[in-house]
Design a protein around this motif. Structure first.
Motif, mmCIF file in Angstrom:
data_model
loop_
_atom_site.group_PDB
_atom_site.id
_atom_site.type_symbol
_atom_site.label_atom_id
_atom_site.label_comp_id
_atom_site.label_asym_id
_atom_site.label_seq_id
_atom_site.Cartn_x
_atom_site.Cartn_y
_atom_site.Cartn_z
ATOM 1 N N SER A 36 -33.049 68.085 -1.324
ATOM 2 C CA SER A 36 -32.429 67.198 -0.446
ATOM 3 C C SER A 36 -31.789 65.896 -1.038
ATOM 4 C CB SER A 36 -33.465 66.710 0.593
ATOM 5 O OG SER A 36 -32.592 65.801 1.729
ATOM 6 N N GLY A 37 -30.699 65.669 -0.794
ATOM 7 C CA GLY A 37 -29.773 64.652 -1.581
ATOM 8 C C GLY A 37 -29.287 64.917 -3.075
ATOM 9 N N LYS A 40 -25.255 68.860 -2.119
ATOM 10 C CA LYS A 40 -24.734 70.022 -1.667
ATOM 11 C C LYS A 40 -23.574 69.763 -0.491
ATOM 12 C CE LYS A 40 -28.877 71.458 -0.038
ATOM 13 N NZ LYS A 40 -29.765 70.477 -0.619
ATOM 14 N N SER A 41 -24.073 69.028 0.456
ATOM 15 C CA SER A 41 -23.016 68.868 1.215
ATOM 16 C C SER A 41 -22.046 67.899 0.643
ATOM 17 C CB SER A 41 -23.556 67.806 2.482
ATOM 18 O OG SER A 41 -24.709 68.487 3.093
ATOM 19 N N THR A 42 -22.240 67.147 -0.164
ATOM 20 C CA THR A 42 -21.098 66.418 -0.702
ATOM 21 C C THR A 42 -20.039 67.249 -1.451
ATOM 22 O OG1 THR A 42 -22.720 64.372 -1.004
ATOM 23 C CG2 THR A 42 -20.588 64.167 -2.160
HETATM 24 N N1 LIG Z 1 -21.083 58.591 2.534
HETATM 25 C C1 LIG Z 1 -21.986 58.132 1.738
HETATM 26 N N2 LIG Z 1 -21.929 56.934 1.322
HETATM 27 C C2 LIG Z 1 -22.957 56.656 0.296
HETATM 28 N N3 LIG Z 1 -23.712 57.625 -0.235
HETATM 29 C C3 LIG Z 1 -23.623 59.074 0.310
HETATM 30 C C4 LIG Z 1 -22.840 59.436 1.305
HETATM 31 N N4 LIG Z 1 -22.885 60.673 1.516
HETATM 32 C C5 LIG Z 1 -23.942 61.209 0.603
HETATM 33 N N5 LIG Z 1 -24.495 60.231 -0.155
HETATM 34 C C6 LIG Z 1 -25.428 60.352 -0.966
HETATM 35 O O1 LIG Z 1 -25.242 61.364 -1.764
HETATM 36 C C7 LIG Z 1 -26.273 62.059 -1.985
HETATM 37 C C8 LIG Z 1 -26.085 63.650 -1.990
HETATM 38 O O2 LIG Z 1 -25.999 63.722 -0.405
HETATM 39 P P1 LIG Z 1 -25.779 64.986 0.021
HETATM 40 O O3 LIG Z 1 -25.770 64.835 1.575
HETATM 41 O O4 LIG Z 1 -24.581 65.660 -0.384
HETATM 42 O O5 LIG Z 1 -27.128 65.794 -0.301
HETATM 43 P P2 LIG Z 1 -27.603 67.332 0.214
HETATM 44 O O6 LIG Z 1 -27.788 68.240 -1.028
HETATM 45 O O7 LIG Z 1 -26.737 67.986 1.067
HETATM 46 O O8 LIG Z 1 -28.873 66.963 1.020
HETATM 47 P P3 LIG Z 1 -29.478 67.664 2.182
HETATM 48 O O9 LIG Z 1 -30.277 68.824 1.752
HETATM 49 O O10 LIG Z 1 -30.653 66.718 2.693
HETATM 50 O O11 LIG Z 1 -28.441 68.068 3.164
HETATM 51 C C9 LIG Z 1 -27.316 61.223 -1.403
HETATM 52 O O12 LIG Z 1 -28.166 60.525 -2.282
HETATM 53 C C10 LIG Z 1 -26.889 60.464 -0.378
HETATM 54 O O13 LIG Z 1 -27.418 59.576 0.059
#
Ligand SMILES: Nc1ncnc2c1ncn2[C@@H]1O[C@H](COP(=O)(O)OP(=O)(O)OP(=O)(O)O)[C@@H](O)[C@H]1O
Ligand SMILES: [Mg+2]
Length: 257
Positions: A36-37, A40-42
């Motif tokens: 998590s974090g 991936k989503s980004t």
């Molecule tokens: N709009 C935003 N502004 C500031 N920080 C952000 C923003 N979107 C994401 N982040 C940060 O970017 C990092 C990656 O987030 P992301 O959502 O891409 O992770 P993830 O791998 O999809 O996690 P998960 O498995 O929980 O969905 C995290 O530290 C998050 O806090």
């Protein structure tokens, strides 16, 4: 082909994606896994430009866009690239005031300006493909989570995107409902739909994806064929992550991979 070259995304000083270079072949399915974090989503949101990368290049087919800090990219270019993508979210995000059919038709009518009848026909074909032709007139609130997600998949596919991006498509669903969504995604994969999918569900990844990318703290730790990364990951970090997930699944009674 989808190509990311030296992609970086920062939020302020926080580097969320760090020097990502990846290629995803047309007709292939790539799973993004990682803690998590990890980003991936980004990463998915940078492919469809819901987030604008800080630097680097995004390429989909013949269309490429380069990003530089402080340099704005034109809206028309962003739209052109984005229209080659379809997105499926964890939380479905159907329009509540439209029927299943209305949801699937929406972008065809409002964005692509198709005539109603042509849009209706295409939407019915897609609802049929996801096994929901009989629910065409149903309101989202009356559908199960699995059915809503299948409508969302049909909606994302309506404008024939080059790539379907899925962000945790099954994680809001209990195992039974998640199974029906996995079946639909597996069928699309078999038919050669190009997909990039963030998931915590290793069974979904191992069943559908050819390639798996392990993303940790914004960095690609390892990219390998699904058949290999789950059995013999090269990097210790990947091995530990996969072992922790497999352990959790076994403990929750979902069984091992
Ligand atoms: N709009 C935003 N502004 C500031 N920080 C952000 C923003 N979107 C994401 N982040 C940060 O970017 C990092 C990656 O987030 P992301 O959502 O891409 O992770 P993830 O791998 O999809 O996690 P998960 O498995 O929980 O969905 C995290 O530290 C998050 O806090
Ligand atoms: Mg996420």
């Amino acid at each position: 082909m989808i190509g990311l070259t030296r992609l970086e995304k920062r939020f302020g000083d926080h580097v969320v994606l760090n020097d990502i270079t990846l290629e995803m072949a047309e007709g292939s399915v790539t799973a993004l896994i990682g803690p998590s974090g990890g980003g991936k989503s980004t990463l998915l949101r940078c492919i469809n430009l819901l987030e604008i990368p800080t630097t680097g290049q995004v390429r989909i087919g013949d269309d490429a866009l380069d990003f530089h800090p402080g340099q704005r990219v034109g809206w028309a270019s962003i739209q052109r690239l984005r229209r080659q993508t379809g997105m499926v979210f964890q939380s479905f995000q159907l329009f509540p005031h439209r029927t299943a059919l209305g949801n699937v038709m929406e972008s065809l009518v409002t964005v692509l300006r198709w005539p109603q009848e042509r849009a209706r026909q295409r939407a019915m074909e897609l609802l049929d493909k996801v096994g929901l032709a009989h629910k065409a007139d149903a309101w989202p609130a009356t559908l199960s989570g699995g059915q809503q997600q299948r409508v969302a998949i049909a909606r994302a596919l309506a404008p024939s995107p080059r790539v379907l991006l899925c962000d945790e498509p099954t994680s809001a669903l209990d195992p039974e409902l998640s199974g029906e969504v996995v079946d639909v995604l597996a069928r699309l994969a078999q038919e050669g739909t190009t997909m990039v999918m963030a998931t915590h569900d290793l069974r979904l990844a191992s069943r559908i994806a050819q390639e798996v990318v392990f993303l940790d703290a914004g960095t690609v730790v390892e990219k390998a064929p699904a058949t290999r990364i789950f059995s013999t990951p090269e990097r210790e970090r990947t091995r530990r992550f996969i072992a922790s997930l497999t352990h959790r699944e076994t403990e929750s009674g979902n069984g091992a991979l």
